[in-house]
Design an enzyme around this catalytic site. Structure first.
Site, PDB file in Angstrom:
ATOM      1  N   PRO A   1       0.808  -1.224   0.000  1.00 27.12           N
ATOM      2  CA  PRO A   1       0.000   0.000   0.000  1.00 27.12           C
ATOM      3  C   PRO A   1       0.841   1.274   0.000  1.00 27.12           C
ATOM      4  O   PRO A   1       0.456   2.277  -0.597  1.00 27.12           O
ATOM      5  CB  PRO A   1      -0.818  -0.127   1.292  1.00 27.12           C
ATOM      6  CG  PRO A   1      -0.962  -1.598   1.493  1.00 27.12           C
ATOM      7  CD  PRO A   1       0.344  -2.182   1.033  1.00 27.12           C
TER       8      PRO A   1
ATOM      9  N   ALA B   1       4.362   1.249  -0.769  1.00 24.86           N
ATOM     10  CA  ALA B   1       5.653   1.025  -1.425  1.00 24.86           C
ATOM     11  C   ALA B   1       5.432   0.364  -2.776  1.00 24.86           C
ATOM     12  O   ALA B   1       4.849  -0.711  -2.860  1.00 24.86           O
ATOM     13  CB  ALA B   1       6.548   0.143  -0.559  1.00 24.86           C
TER      14      ALA B   1
ATOM     15  N   TRP C   1      -1.857  -4.761  -5.110  1.00 21.13           N
ATOM     16  CA  TRP C   1      -1.749  -4.691  -6.566  1.00 21.13           C
ATOM     17  C   TRP C   1      -1.021  -5.913  -7.130  1.00 21.13           C
ATOM     18  O   TRP C   1      -0.264  -5.803  -8.091  1.00 21.13           O
ATOM     19  CB  TRP C   1      -1.039  -3.410  -7.024  1.00 21.13           C
ATOM     20  CG  TRP C   1      -1.470  -2.168  -6.326  1.00 21.13           C
ATOM     21  CD1 TRP C   1      -0.700  -1.369  -5.535  1.00 21.13           C
ATOM     22  CD2 TRP C   1      -2.774  -1.569  -6.349  1.00 21.13           C
ATOM     23  NE1 TRP C   1      -1.429  -0.310  -5.058  1.00 21.13           N
ATOM     24  CE2 TRP C   1      -2.713  -0.404  -5.538  1.00 21.13           C
ATOM     25  CE3 TRP C   1      -3.983  -1.899  -6.964  1.00 21.13           C
ATOM     26  CZ2 TRP C   1      -3.809   0.419  -5.332  1.00 21.13           C
ATOM     27  CZ3 TRP C   1      -5.078  -1.078  -6.756  1.00 21.13           C
ATOM     28  CH2 TRP C   1      -4.983   0.062  -5.956  1.00 21.13           C
TER      29      TRP C   1
ATOM     30  N   ARG D   1     -13.887   4.056 -43.811  1.00 23.37           N
ATOM     31  CA  ARG D   1     -14.776   5.198 -43.548  1.00 23.37           C
ATOM     32  C   ARG D   1     -14.766   6.158 -44.730  1.00 23.37           C
ATOM     33  O   ARG D   1     -13.707   6.580 -45.197  1.00 23.37           O
ATOM     34  CB  ARG D   1     -14.301   5.921 -42.284  1.00 23.37           C
ATOM     35  CG  ARG D   1     -15.103   7.161 -41.927  1.00 23.37           C
ATOM     36  CD  ARG D   1     -16.428   6.793 -41.275  1.00 23.37           C
ATOM     37  NE  ARG D   1     -16.954   7.892 -40.490  1.00 23.37           N
ATOM     38  CZ  ARG D   1     -17.705   8.882 -40.980  1.00 23.37           C
ATOM     39  NH1 ARG D   1     -18.000   8.908 -42.268  1.00 23.37           N
ATOM     40  NH2 ARG D   1     -18.151   9.838 -40.180  1.00 23.37           N
TER      41      ARG D   1
ATOM     42  N   GLU E   1       6.208  -2.164 -13.448  1.00 22.99           N
ATOM     43  CA  GLU E   1       7.627  -2.520 -13.608  1.00 22.99           C
ATOM     44  C   GLU E   1       8.527  -1.281 -13.658  1.00 22.99           C
ATOM     45  O   GLU E   1       9.502  -1.229 -14.401  1.00 22.99           O
ATOM     46  CB  GLU E   1       7.859  -3.375 -14.869  1.00 22.99           C
ATOM     47  CG  GLU E   1       6.857  -4.463 -15.130  1.00 22.99           C
ATOM     48  CD  GLU E   1       6.644  -5.410 -13.964  1.00 22.99           C
ATOM     49  OE1 GLU E   1       7.364  -5.319 -12.962  1.00 22.99           O
ATOM     50  OE2 GLU E   1       5.722  -6.232 -14.039  1.00 22.99           O
TER      51      GLU E   1
END
Length: 386
Positions: free
Chosen positions: A124, A126, A152, A261, A357
């Protein structure tokens, strides 16, 4: 022992189109990874693509693994995350630092899809700086006792075991294998993420969890300098290719739409403004691919420059992914702004890659230090340019 199967781009494309793409919407909307998708990734050898043959792996090299990551990442970021966690973070940690018993127990199980691992580093308070970790361990006769909270953690809610990073009273950081089911270990799913919704992200609580001495990974004090640094480096390499995947997918989406389109009696893609957007995206995607390939080549050669080149590739490719997704939405107009559209999903997934990361800001600092230490003029030359 598995049979080594050579890298086959067409085979991977068929697999991705038939198995991974159909699961992407379910991962994103339902917030789960279908068990059959995990089983298919394992049965095709992709969860152990870089493992040695003796552990059920395909023994693919860094470039082959990168291209596999791109193929899967184009279709589904959650499936790509599963690949990254099992091969780059958990798998490499075990291969590099695990004991023979640890390798034999967990690597073949990952390869077969019978066990999934999770890398429990973030907390939470770090994330980018592991030195701020508060999860602790202490030795008690022939066991270690771990206490703390991890947050996480990708696949933390369904993982069968965790590589947990913790510190002792003196700040010495170590890594431990902690099996699910040990008394005091619990997980709580974290929902409502902007992306990576099918990765079963969770909070992991350890309340005086007892693990035997043989669950220590590497040696005491090797948690940061060995395990964390190695895992994050391999993770960054995988994320670089993942970002390239999203950027390439965004380019494909905007180009296909621009050709189909019709506007003012012609193709949208023939308008100068749209053509300029696509031209910029092509350039950025090609540059990101070149950086990923260079990082892979250096990793295969075991060149010491591979570390910084991987950081450069991750930084540039993740920025490119975000911009490419934004540009895809711009080209698609209102169709790209719709919740659930491919372009909208790509933007959400891309943003996460600038954070995991090691954030883009951390990569900038690493790259900046490299630049200051590597480039420049000798002091006697500076006066010539001032």
């Amino acid at each position: 022992m598995s049979a080594i199967r050579p890298y086959d781009a067409k085979e991977i494309t068929r697999f991705v189109d038939s198995v991974i793409r159909p699961a992407a919407v379910l991962c994103d909307e339902e917030g789960l990874m279908p068990p059959e998708t995990i089983a298919s990734l394992a049965s095709n050898g992709y969860l152990s693509a870089t493992f040695p043959r003796q552990y059920g792996g395909l023994e693919w090299d860094a470039l082959e693994y990168g291209m596999l990551t791109e193929q899967i990442g184009k279709a589904c970021s959650s499936a790509r995350t599963l690949l990254t966690i099992q091969t780059s973070l958990v798998g490499e940690s075990l291969l590099r630092f695990g004991s023979s018993q640890q390798k034999e127990q967990w690597l073949p199980a990952i390869a077969k899809g019978k066990s999934l691992g999770a890398f429990a580093l973030s907390e939470p308070g770090a994330g980018t700086n592991p030195q701020e970790l508060t999860t602790t361990y202490r030795l008690n006769q022939d066991s270690y006792i771990l206490t703390g909270v991890k947050k996480w953690i990708s696949f933390g809610d369904i993982a069968d075991f965790f590589i947990v990073i913790a510190k002792d009273a003196n700040g010495k950081m170590s890594a431990f294998i902690v099996e699910r089911g040990r008394k005091g270990l619990s997980t709580c799913p974290i929902g409502n993420m902007i992306g990576a919704r099918g990765t079963h992200i969770a909070e992991v609580r350890l309340e005086d969890v007892v693990v035997p001495k043989e669950n220590l990974l590497a040696k005491e004090g090797a948690g940061f300098s060995y395990v964390v640094n190695t895992a994050l480096d391999h993770g960054r390499y995988s994320v670089a290719w993942s970002a390239l995947a999203i950027a390439q997918e965004a380019l494909d989406v905007m180009s296909a739409y621009a050709k189909e389109r019709k506007q003012l009696g012609g193709e949208l893609g023939q308008t100068p403004s749209v053509k300029a957007i696509i031209g910029d995206t092509v350039t950025q995607v090609h540059a990101a691919r070149a950086l990923c390939l260079r990082a892979g080549q250096l990793r295969q050669a075991r060149d010491e420059q591979a570390l910084i080149e991987t950081a450069i590739a991750k930084y540039f490719a993740s920025k490119t992914a975000v911009q490419a997704a934004l540009d895809a939405i711009q080209v698609l107009g209102a169709n790209g702004c719709r919740s659930g559209s491919t372009a909208e999903r790509l933007l959400r997934e891309a943003k996460i890659l600038e954070i995991i990361e090691g954030t883009s800001q951390v990569q900038q600092q690493l790259i900046g230090d490299f630049g200051l230490n590597t480039y420049g003029l000798e002091s006697q030359q500076i006066s010539q340019y001032c």
